[in-house]
Design an enzyme around this catalytic site. Structure first.
Site, PDB file in Angstrom:
ATOM      1  N   TRP A  27       0.864  -1.198   0.000  1.00  0.00           N
ATOM      2  CA  TRP A  27       0.000   0.000   0.000  1.00  0.00           C
ATOM      3  C   TRP A  27       0.893   1.238   0.000  1.00  0.00           C
ATOM      4  O   TRP A  27       1.957   1.246   0.627  1.00  0.00           O
ATOM      5  CB  TRP A  27      -0.849   0.017   1.274  1.00  0.00           C
ATOM      6  CG  TRP A  27      -2.190  -0.618   1.124  1.00  0.00           C
ATOM      7  CD1 TRP A  27      -2.463  -1.938   0.956  1.00  0.00           C
ATOM      8  CD2 TRP A  27      -3.459   0.056   1.161  1.00  0.00           C
ATOM      9  NE1 TRP A  27      -3.818  -2.125   0.903  1.00  0.00           N
ATOM     10  CE2 TRP A  27      -4.449  -0.919   1.015  1.00  0.00           C
ATOM     11  CE3 TRP A  27      -3.848   1.401   1.320  1.00  0.00           C
ATOM     12  CZ2 TRP A  27      -5.812  -0.613   1.029  1.00  0.00           C
ATOM     13  CZ3 TRP A  27      -5.188   1.715   1.319  1.00  0.00           C
ATOM     14  CH2 TRP A  27      -6.156   0.711   1.169  1.00  0.00           C
ATOM     15  N   TYR A  62      -1.303  -4.396   7.809  1.00  0.00           N
ATOM     16  CA  TYR A  62      -1.932  -5.341   8.752  1.00  0.00           C
ATOM     17  C   TYR A  62      -1.294  -6.731   8.653  1.00  0.00           C
ATOM     18  O   TYR A  62      -1.233  -7.469   9.630  1.00  0.00           O
ATOM     19  CB  TYR A  62      -3.440  -5.440   8.471  1.00  0.00           C
ATOM     20  CG  TYR A  62      -4.163  -6.368   9.411  1.00  0.00           C
ATOM     21  CD1 TYR A  62      -4.414  -7.688   9.046  1.00  0.00           C
ATOM     22  CD2 TYR A  62      -4.567  -5.935  10.669  1.00  0.00           C
ATOM     23  CE1 TYR A  62      -5.052  -8.550   9.906  1.00  0.00           C
ATOM     24  CE2 TYR A  62      -5.220  -6.793  11.544  1.00  0.00           C
ATOM     25  CZ  TYR A  62      -5.458  -8.108  11.162  1.00  0.00           C
ATOM     26  OH  TYR A  62      -6.101  -8.965  12.033  1.00  0.00           O
ATOM     27  N   GLU A  63      -0.768  -7.074   7.483  1.00  0.00           N
ATOM     28  CA  GLU A  63      -0.136  -8.384   7.273  1.00  0.00           C
ATOM     29  C   GLU A  63       1.321  -8.433   7.729  1.00  0.00           C
ATOM     30  O   GLU A  63       1.964  -9.483   7.701  1.00  0.00           O
ATOM     31  CB  GLU A  63      -0.189  -8.759   5.782  1.00  0.00           C
ATOM     32  CG  GLU A  63      -1.538  -9.281   5.314  1.00  0.00           C
ATOM     33  CD  GLU A  63      -2.560  -8.183   5.174  1.00  0.00           C
ATOM     34  OE1 GLU A  63      -2.201  -7.091   4.710  1.00  0.00           O
ATOM     35  OE2 GLU A  63      -3.714  -8.406   5.547  1.00  0.00           O
ATOM     36  N   VAL A  90       3.126   1.951   5.419  1.00  0.00           N
ATOM     37  CA  VAL A  90       2.682   3.354   5.463  1.00  0.00           C
ATOM     38  C   VAL A  90       1.168   3.374   5.606  1.00  0.00           C
ATOM     39  O   VAL A  90       0.448   2.882   4.725  1.00  0.00           O
ATOM     40  CB  VAL A  90       3.090   4.099   4.167  1.00  0.00           C
ATOM     41  CG1 VAL A  90       2.520   5.520   4.149  1.00  0.00           C
ATOM     42  CG2 VAL A  90       4.610   4.132   4.027  1.00  0.00           C
ATOM     43  N   SER A  95     -11.173   8.291   5.880  1.00  0.00           N
ATOM     44  CA  SER A  95     -12.376   8.899   6.479  1.00  0.00           C
ATOM     45  C   SER A  95     -13.033   7.963   7.489  1.00  0.00           C
ATOM     46  O   SER A  95     -14.056   8.265   8.068  1.00  0.00           O
ATOM     47  CB  SER A  95     -13.373   9.220   5.359  1.00  0.00           C
ATOM     48  OG  SER A  95     -13.590   8.030   4.603  1.00  0.00           O
ATOM     49  N   HIS A  98     -10.473   2.828  10.210  1.00  0.00           N
ATOM     50  CA  HIS A  98      -9.595   1.743   9.752  1.00  0.00           C
ATOM     51  C   HIS A  98      -8.139   2.019  10.166  1.00  0.00           C
ATOM     52  O   HIS A  98      -7.436   1.183  10.695  1.00  0.00           O
ATOM     53  CB  HIS A  98      -9.725   1.669   8.229  1.00  0.00           C
ATOM     54  CG  HIS A  98      -9.339   0.366   7.649  1.00  0.00           C
ATOM     55  ND1 HIS A  98      -8.910   0.247   6.355  1.00  0.00           N
ATOM     56  CD2 HIS A  98      -9.292  -0.893   8.162  1.00  0.00           C
ATOM     57  CE1 HIS A  98      -8.628  -1.017   6.096  1.00  0.00           C
ATOM     58  NE2 HIS A  98      -8.854  -1.716   7.172  1.00  0.00           N
TER      59      HIS A  98
HETATM   60  O1  LMZ Z   1      -6.483   1.125   4.629  1.00  0.00           O
HETATM   61  N1  LMZ Z   1      -5.416   1.656   4.510  1.00  0.00           N
HETATM   62  C1  LMZ Z   1      -4.181   1.022   4.509  1.00  0.00           C
HETATM   63  C2  LMZ Z   1      -3.999  -0.375   4.500  1.00  0.00           C
HETATM   64  N2  LMZ Z   1      -5.057  -1.216   4.492  1.00  0.00           N
HETATM   65  C3  LMZ Z   1      -4.955  -2.616   4.132  1.00  0.00           C
HETATM   66  C4  LMZ Z   1      -4.648  -3.500   5.341  1.00  0.00           C
HETATM   67  O2  LMZ Z   1      -3.315  -3.277   5.810  1.00  0.00           O
HETATM   68  C5  LMZ Z   1      -4.778  -4.989   4.941  1.00  0.00           C
HETATM   69  O3  LMZ Z   1      -3.868  -5.268   3.900  1.00  0.00           O
HETATM   70  C6  LMZ Z   1      -6.178  -5.345   4.497  1.00  0.00           C
HETATM   71  O4  LMZ Z   1      -7.103  -4.891   5.466  1.00  0.00           O
HETATM   72  C7  LMZ Z   1      -6.354  -6.849   4.287  1.00  0.00           C
HETATM   73  O5  LMZ Z   1      -6.043  -7.543   5.481  1.00  0.00           O
HETATM   74  N3  LMZ Z   1      -2.744  -0.900   4.530  1.00  0.00           N
HETATM   75  C8  LMZ Z   1      -1.650  -0.080   4.548  1.00  0.00           C
HETATM   76  O6  LMZ Z   1      -0.511  -0.563   4.570  1.00  0.00           O
HETATM   77  N4  LMZ Z   1      -1.803   1.284   4.530  1.00  0.00           N
HETATM   78  C9  LMZ Z   1      -3.025   1.867   4.515  1.00  0.00           C
HETATM   79  O7  LMZ Z   1      -3.105   3.122   4.534  1.00  0.00           O
END
Ligand code: LMZ
Length: 166
Positions: A27, A62-63, A90, A95, A98
């Site tokens: 991301w 998140y991963e 990052v 909005s 999350h």
């Molecule tokens: O939402 N914004 C972001 C984001 N969302 C995805 C999340 O990390 C994960 O990959 C998914 O929810 C699937 O599990 N991941 C980021 O690294 N930066 C962000 O700014």
């Protein structure tokens, strides 16, 4: 007098004998790539060999905790254990809530991961309220108002691996 920011290291650490893993989210890729580049360049300047910097990616921040655990385990199984790992992500506030939930949970998970993997896990998560903040901390905003935080993470990785390595 500048007060904030990373103080000078107590000595220059020789990174020539350490293996470093960088695992980064995909991301906000333009910012991620600048942070990764900064970390690699700083580590190279401290003697870390290119062949000893192993790079892996995950979809999002998140991963990072689970991906980092598996990444470290797999490098050990290959007989090429890492000395330190730098998860990089990052997060930019949107909005919804999350951002808050991922930032908080991922930060805690990365902190506690250190005991599970028994090595330093450098905190490479940018949690920014705006895109401009993230660009500045990757050293790629127009004004070049800040240095690239990836460089600090690379320097911290070398120091922690050399000073506190097994
Ligand atoms: O939402 N914004 C972001 C984001 N969302 C995805 C999340 O990390 C994960 O990959 C998914 O929810 C699937 O599990 N991941 C980021 O690294 N930066 C962000 O700014």
């Amino acid at each position: 007098m500048a007060v904030k920011g990373l103080g000078k290291p107590d000595q220059v650490y020789d990174g020539s004998k350490i293996r470093v893993g960088i695992i980064h989210a995909r991301w906000n890729r333009v910012i991620i790539d600048a942070l990764v580049k900064g970390a690699i360049e700083r580590m190279a300047s401290l003697g870390v060999e290119e062949k000893n910097i192993i790079i892996e990616t995950v979809p999002g921040s998140y991963e990072l905790p689970w991906g980092t655990k598996r990444f470290v385990d797999r490098q050990a199984k290959l007989g090429k254990p890492l000395d330190v790992v730098i998860p990089i992500g990052v997060l930019i506030k949107g909005s919804t809530m999350h951002f808050e939930y991922i930032s908080d949970s991922t930060t805690h998970a990365l902190m506690s991961l250190q005991e599970k993997v028994d090595m330093p896990v450098i905190f490479g998560l940018l949690t920014c309220m705006t895109e401009e903040q993230a660009l500045a901390r990757a050293g790629i905003d127009e004004a070049h108002s800040m240095h690239n935080h990836g460089e600090d993470w690379g320097a911290a990785a070398v120091e922690m691996a050399v000073k506190f390595g097994k």
